[in-house]
Design an enzyme around this catalytic site. Structure first.
Site, short mmCIF file in Angstrom:
data_model
loop_
_atom_site.label_atom_id
_atom_site.label_comp_id
_atom_site.label_asym_id
_atom_site.label_seq_id
_atom_site.Cartn_x
_atom_site.Cartn_y
_atom_site.Cartn_z
CB SER A 76 12.28 5.16 6.19
OG SER A 76 11.50 5.73 5.18
CD GLU A 107 14.26 1.58 5.74
OE1 GLU A 107 13.26 0.98 5.39
OE2 GLU A 107 14.91 2.30 4.98
NE ARG A 137 12.61 0.20 2.68
CZ ARG A 137 11.78 0.71 1.77
NH1 ARG A 137 11.22 -0.07 0.88
NH2 ARG A 137 11.55 2.01 1.76
N1 EPU Z 1 2.45 10.00 7.31
C1 EPU Z 1 2.00 10.79 8.34
N2 EPU Z 1 2.93 11.53 9.02
C2 EPU Z 1 4.24 11.53 8.71
C3 EPU Z 1 4.67 10.73 7.66
C4 EPU Z 1 3.76 9.97 6.97
O1 EPU Z 1 0.83 10.84 8.67
O2 EPU Z 1 5.00 12.23 9.38
C5 EPU Z 1 1.44 9.21 6.56
C6 EPU Z 1 0.83 10.01 5.41
O3 EPU Z 1 -0.55 9.80 5.41
C7 EPU Z 1 1.38 9.39 4.18
C8 EPU Z 1 1.71 7.97 4.63
O4 EPU Z 1 2.03 8.08 6.02
O5 EPU Z 1 0.47 9.37 3.15
C9 EPU Z 1 2.88 7.38 3.90
O6 EPU Z 1 3.95 8.32 3.93
P1 EPU Z 1 4.99 8.40 2.72
O7 EPU Z 1 4.29 8.42 1.44
O8 EPU Z 1 5.95 9.51 3.02
O9 EPU Z 1 5.70 7.00 2.76
P2 EPU Z 1 6.27 6.17 3.99
O10 EPU Z 1 5.47 4.92 4.13
O11 EPU Z 1 6.45 7.01 5.18
C10 EPU Z 1 7.84 4.72 2.45
C11 EPU Z 1 9.27 4.32 2.43
C12 EPU Z 1 10.13 5.47 1.89
C13 EPU Z 1 9.65 5.82 0.50
C14 EPU Z 1 8.17 6.23 0.60
C15 EPU Z 1 7.55 6.56 -0.73
C16 EPU Z 1 9.48 2.72 4.23
C17 EPU Z 1 10.00 2.45 5.59
N3 EPU Z 1 9.70 3.95 3.75
O12 EPU Z 1 7.72 5.77 3.41
O13 EPU Z 1 11.46 5.00 1.79
O14 EPU Z 1 10.41 6.88 -0.04
O15 EPU Z 1 7.41 5.13 1.17
O16 EPU Z 1 7.21 5.42 -1.42
O17 EPU Z 1 8.89 1.82 3.61
C18 EPU Z 1 13.56 4.94 2.89
O18 EPU Z 1 13.43 3.71 2.93
O19 EPU Z 1 14.59 5.50 3.34
C19 EPU Z 1 12.48 5.75 2.35
C20 EPU Z 1 12.53 7.06 2.39
#
Ligand code: EPU
Length: 339
Positions: free
Chosen positions: A239, A335, A166
């Site tokens: 995010s 972010e 990012r």
């Molecule tokens: N999780 C929770 N609770 C929540 C959300 C997430 O426990 O409310 C845990 C879950 O275990 C899940 C893990 O966190 O498996 C990861 O969650 P997710 O796969 O939704 O991905 P993220 O790390 O929350 C990142 C990016 C997203 C992108 C997703 C998918 C960042 C800041 N965000 O989210 O990007 O779509 O991975 O690859 O790195 C964005 O930047 O706007 C965005 C949506």
């Protein structure tokens, strides 16, 4: 050619958080020439300026006391081709998701995992957008921009962009010093089929289809639509926070009390922690007060249900930061750009 600068322009429909705010001045540029023209305008000597792309990664805190420059430079052109690769130049004002669909339709692989990310192509290198095991840096070949000081066109190659999670040079040394005008991508003719990210593989299995740029794109669209709110219906900017990176030493300590902490290897000595998990554990998932809150399906997303102000969201984000810090001794940072 006369320049049409609009006074007191509403930004309500130009930010995906759907925050109501006005810009003192507004100007839309569709070509490099019209961008150069405005950069030489007298108004730019006295007023501060802000370049607006898709409006999907900003939070407007107040009316903008300056000139908003809306980037609408369009155009997608194939510039080179060989057996394995196709080089494509894209105007920075193109919509990112439309560009992904264009690639998938032409059977060009590399950006299909990044389907449905809101925003413009010009914003993609700035914060090196990423999702489902892919990042923009994996396909960006070079980035063209106007250097605001010399008002000349410059270009950086992928390695010169200094991409990381990012982040890029455009968030560091070149922050507020340039306007991105064109991004060149190197796409693969042979499908990459990156299904390493768990949810994609299981989505394809559920749909009973094989991996291809088209099917991965569809799978990502399905997964994102289930987890993330549609900004047309509920204001948000994806995010809100970055996933924090902490030392393995610290992670080990936290694991004593929270063995289930969601973490990924970042380097030999650092780990990336799922901020959504931290926020959920701190009790914020599904929180709502008046018209602002935390999305109930993904705690990393702050939402505007209607008439929230930028400051409502900022105050909420600060409360979340404090409570995550108190509970886990981890600092999380937005972010989203607050303007
Ligand atoms: N999780 C929770 N609770 C929540 C959300 C997430 O426990 O409310 C845990 C879950 O275990 C899940 C893990 O966190 O498996 C990861 O969650 P997710 O796969 O939704 O991905 P993220 O790390 O929350 C990142 C990016 C997203 C992108 C997703 C998918 C960042 C800041 N965000 O989210 O990007 O779509 O991975 O690859 O790195 C964005 O930047 O706007 C965005 C949506």
């Amino acid at each position: 050619m006369s320049i049409s600068i609009v006074k007191n322009f509403p930004l309500d429909h130009l930010n995906t958080f759907n925050i109501s705010a006005n810009a003192k001045f507004f100007y839309e540029f569709k070509t490099l020439e019209s961008l150069k023209e405005i950069l030489n305008h007298n108004l730019l000597k006295t007023e501060k300026s802000f370049v607006l792309g898709g409006g999907s990664n900003i939070l407007i805190s107040n009316d903008f006391d300056g000139i908003v420059l809306k980037n609408s430079i369009k155009g997608i052109h194939i510039t080179k081709e060989n057996k394995n690769h196709t080089e494509v130049e894209v105007g920075s004002g193109e919509n990112w998701h439309e560009f992904v669909l264009w690639c998938v339709k032409k059977n060009l692989s590399g950006v299909e995992n990044l389907a449905l990310i809101p925003g413009s192509v010009g914003a993609s290198p700035i914060q090196n957008i990423g999702a489902y095991g892919c990042e923009a840096k994996d396909t960006i070949k070079k980035v063209e921009f106007i250097d605001l000081e010399s008002k000349t066109i410059k270009e950086l190659t992928n390695s010169e962009c200094d991409f990381s999670y990012r982040s890029s040079i455009f968030k560091k040394d070149l922050k507020e010093k340039c306007i991105i005008t064109k991004v060149t991508f190197l796409l693969n003719k042979k499908p990459i089929n990156n299904t390493s990210y768990g949810a994609i593989a299981s989505e394809l299995t559920a749909l009973k289809i094989q991996a291809s740029p088209q099917s991965i794109c569809n799978a990502v669209i399905n997964i994102r639509s289930r987890k993330l709110p549609d900004p047309q219906k509920i204001g948000n900017s994806g995010s809100f926070f970055k996933n924090p990176i902490i030392s393995n030493k610290k992670l080990k300590k936290i694991k004593v009390e929270y063995p289930e902490i969601v973490n990924y290897k970042y380097s030999q000595t650092y780990s990336k922690i799922a901020a959504g998990w931290l926020i959920e554990m701190a009790g914020w998932k599904g929180y709502r007060k008046n018209d602002f809150g935390v999305y109930d399906k993904q705690a990393l997303v702050l939402v505007n249900y209607g008439n929230a102000s930028g400051n409502d969201i900022i105050e909420l984000s600060k409360k979340i930061q404090r409570s995550v810090h108190k509970k886990f001794d981890i600092k999380i940072y937005p972010e989203v750009n607050i303007i």
